[in-house]
Design a protein around this motif. Structure first.
Motif, PDB file in Angstrom:
ATOM      1  N   ILE A  97       1.015  -1.221   0.226  1.00  0.00           N
ATOM      2  CA  ILE A  97      -0.153  -0.440  -0.051  1.00  0.00           C
ATOM      3  C   ILE A  97       0.605   1.260  -0.739  1.00  0.00           C
ATOM      4  O   ILE A  97       0.733   2.464  -0.816  1.00  0.00           O
ATOM      5  N   ARG A  98       2.318   1.133   0.715  1.00  0.00           N
ATOM      6  CA  ARG A  98       2.981   2.645   0.669  1.00  0.00           C
ATOM      7  C   ARG A  98       4.122   2.164  -0.251  1.00  0.00           C
ATOM      8  O   ARG A  98       4.756   3.377  -0.160  1.00  0.00           O
ATOM      9  N   ASP A  99       4.939   0.553  -0.577  1.00  0.00           N
ATOM     10  CA  ASP A  99       5.173   0.327  -1.300  1.00  0.00           C
ATOM     11  C   ASP A  99       5.222  -0.471  -2.604  1.00  0.00           C
ATOM     12  O   ASP A  99       4.302  -0.610  -2.665  1.00  0.00           O
ATOM     13  N   VAL A 100       6.079  -0.599  -3.851  1.00  0.00           N
ATOM     14  CA  VAL A 100       5.959  -1.197  -4.535  1.00  0.00           C
ATOM     15  C   VAL A 100       7.547  -2.755  -4.780  1.00  0.00           C
ATOM     16  O   VAL A 100       8.688  -2.618  -4.773  1.00  0.00           O
ATOM     17  N   SER A 101       6.516  -3.609  -5.384  1.00  0.00           N
ATOM     18  CA  SER A 101       7.508  -5.087  -5.558  1.00  0.00           C
ATOM     19  C   SER A 101       8.027  -5.514  -6.699  1.00  0.00           C
ATOM     20  O   SER A 101       7.125  -4.533  -7.573  1.00  0.00           O
ATOM     21  N   LEU A 102       9.310  -4.948  -6.954  1.00  0.00           N
ATOM     22  CA  LEU A 102      10.020  -5.071  -8.263  1.00  0.00           C
ATOM     23  C   LEU A 102      10.001  -6.908  -8.290  1.00  0.00           C
ATOM     24  O   LEU A 102      10.660  -7.588  -7.558  1.00  0.00           O
ATOM     25  N   CYS A 103       9.153  -6.951  -9.576  1.00  0.00           N
ATOM     26  CA  CYS A 103       9.445  -8.470 -10.079  1.00  0.00           C
ATOM     27  C   CYS A 103      10.447  -8.189 -10.796  1.00  0.00           C
ATOM     28  O   CYS A 103      10.514  -8.871 -11.910  1.00  0.00           O
ATOM     29  N   SER A 104      12.043  -8.615 -10.164  1.00  0.00           N
ATOM     30  CA  SER A 104      13.030  -8.269 -10.740  1.00  0.00           C
ATOM     31  C   SER A 104      13.392  -9.709 -11.762  1.00  0.00           C
ATOM     32  O   SER A 104      14.245 -10.013 -12.188  1.00  0.00           O
ATOM     33  N   SER A 105      12.832 -11.079 -11.535  1.00  0.00           N
ATOM     34  CA  SER A 105      12.805 -12.378 -11.872  1.00  0.00           C
ATOM     35  C   SER A 105      11.913 -12.231 -13.127  1.00  0.00           C
ATOM     36  O   SER A 105      11.737 -13.354 -13.447  1.00  0.00           O
ATOM     37  N   VAL A 148      11.395  -4.243 -16.597  1.00  0.00           N
ATOM     38  CA  VAL A 148      10.746  -5.006 -15.237  1.00  0.00           C
ATOM     39  C   VAL A 148       9.520  -4.402 -14.730  1.00  0.00           C
ATOM     40  O   VAL A 148       9.518  -3.503 -14.323  1.00  0.00           O
ATOM     41  N   PRO A 149       8.313  -5.788 -14.467  1.00  0.00           N
ATOM     42  CA  PRO A 149       7.523  -5.077 -13.862  1.00  0.00           C
ATOM     43  C   PRO A 149       7.903  -5.530 -12.638  1.00  0.00           C
ATOM     44  O   PRO A 149       8.481  -5.015 -11.609  1.00  0.00           O
ATOM     45  N   LYS A 150       6.583  -3.834 -11.547  1.00  0.00           N
ATOM     46  CA  LYS A 150       5.995  -4.182 -10.676  1.00  0.00           C
ATOM     47  C   LYS A 150       4.676  -3.684 -10.306  1.00  0.00           C
ATOM     48  O   LYS A 150       3.919  -3.821 -11.211  1.00  0.00           O
ATOM     49  N   ALA A 151       4.584  -3.916  -9.395  1.00  0.00           N
ATOM     50  CA  ALA A 151       2.968  -4.330  -8.744  1.00  0.00           C
ATOM     51  C   ALA A 151       2.963  -3.538  -6.898  1.00  0.00           C
ATOM     52  O   ALA A 151       3.958  -3.588  -6.159  1.00  0.00           O
ATOM     53  N   TYR A 152       1.663  -2.638  -7.100  1.00  0.00           N
ATOM     54  CA  TYR A 152       1.886  -2.284  -6.275  1.00  0.00           C
ATOM     55  C   TYR A 152      -0.095  -1.888  -5.927  1.00  0.00           C
ATOM     56  O   TYR A 152      -0.850  -2.155  -6.637  1.00  0.00           O
ATOM     57  N   TRP A 153      -0.244  -1.456  -4.715  1.00  0.00           N
ATOM     58  CA  TRP A 153      -1.481  -0.879  -4.779  1.00  0.00           C
ATOM     59  C   TRP A 153      -1.892   0.861  -4.162  1.00  0.00           C
ATOM     60  O   TRP A 153      -0.856   1.166  -2.983  1.00  0.00           O
ATOM     61  N   SER A 154      -2.984   1.368  -5.022  1.00  0.00           N
ATOM     62  CA  SER A 154      -2.605   2.410  -4.459  1.00  0.00           C
ATOM     63  C   SER A 154      -3.392   3.390  -4.754  1.00  0.00           C
ATOM     64  O   SER A 154      -4.778   2.985  -5.593  1.00  0.00           O
ATOM     65  N   GLY A 155      -4.231   4.052  -4.128  1.00  0.00           N
ATOM     66  CA  GLY A 155      -5.828   4.305  -3.535  1.00  0.00           C
ATOM     67  C   GLY A 155      -6.766   3.037  -3.786  1.00  0.00           C
ATOM     68  O   GLY A 155      -6.624   2.792  -3.069  1.00  0.00           O
ATOM     69  N   ASP A 156      -6.952   3.045  -4.549  1.00  0.00           N
ATOM     70  CA  ASP A 156      -8.779   1.847  -4.771  1.00  0.00           C
ATOM     71  C   ASP A 156      -8.593   1.084  -5.638  1.00  0.00           C
ATOM     72  O   ASP A 156      -9.041   0.066  -5.974  1.00  0.00           O
ATOM     73  N   ARG A 157      -6.621   0.738  -6.302  1.00  0.00           N
ATOM     74  CA  ARG A 157      -6.600  -0.291  -7.411  1.00  0.00           C
ATOM     75  C   ARG A 157      -4.951  -0.527  -7.041  1.00  0.00           C
ATOM     76  O   ARG A 157      -4.423  -0.116  -6.318  1.00  0.00           O
ATOM     77  N   PHE A 158      -5.006  -1.940  -7.959  1.00  0.00           N
ATOM     78  CA  PHE A 158      -4.208  -2.950  -7.570  1.00  0.00           C
ATOM     79  C   PHE A 158      -3.550  -2.238  -9.079  1.00  0.00           C
ATOM     80  O   PHE A 158      -4.141  -2.556 -10.103  1.00  0.00           O
TER      81      PHE A 158
END
Length: 183
Positions: free
Chosen positions: A135-143, A151-161
């Motif tokens: 919710i406050r950070d971002v996962s780096l999908c480095s594999s 490189v993809p990254k995934a996170y939650w911001s506001g009301d969405r993924f």
């Protein structure tokens, strides 16, 4: 494994067979398991995210975006399981990965979450806890790497993924890969 069979049936409408998958009797302490079904596509995982919560992906067709991509693990031929640290925010764990970009992680041979695994983790934790990761950070999908090297990254911001992309050399205080242990 029966919980994962149920998860795939209810969340991804997939009938799966994990009978040949060998995993430890107990989950390692401080780890969440992620079971990835054979043949699971990016689009199936993305659709399940969109069916369960608001989701934005930079690419509408992740299967095309990730065609010819590089990934450390691929479920085309068989299912597999990985274990990831049980922390809700990327920067709350995996301190050895602090300020490491995807290029350095790859050069050091560190196994981290793929984009597919990150989406399955998001879905499984939401199903179980009705909470979201990062919710406050971002996962780096480095594999995972897009065919153009991003490189993809995934996170939650506001009301969405969000499923977004960054350069392999990007480093930010809020961006961190999540280390995994393979079985």
């Amino acid at each position: 494994l029966q919980e994962w069979v149920k998860f795939y049936k209810e969340v991804l409408t997939m009938d799966v067979d994990f009978s040949q998958l060998v995993i430890p009797a107990e989950v390692p302490v401080g780890k969440w398991p992620i079971v990835v079904a054979q043949g699971l596509s990016y689009n199936q995982a993305l659709k399940a995210c969109r069916d369960n919560f608001l989701t934005y992906s930079y690419y509408d067709d992740l299967d095309v975006a990730m065609d010819h991509a590089k990934e450390e693990r691929d479920p085309k031929s068989k299912p597999y399981v990985v274990y990831v640290g049980s922390h809700w925010e990327a920067t709350d764990g995996d301190h050895e990965l602090k300020e490491l970009n995807a290029d350095i992680i790859g050069q050091r041979g560190i196994q981290t979450l793929t984009l597919r695994e990150r989406m399955i983790l998001e879905l499984s934790l939401y199903r179980g806890f009705k909470k979201h990761l990062d919710i406050r950070d971002v996962s780096l999908c480095s594999s995972s790497r897009n065919s153009d090297g991003s490189v993809p990254k995934a996170y939650w911001s506001g009301d969405r993924f969000y499923v977004y992309w960054c350069f392999p050399r990007d480093v930010f205080p809020f961006l961190r890969a999540r280390a995994v242990d393979s079985v």
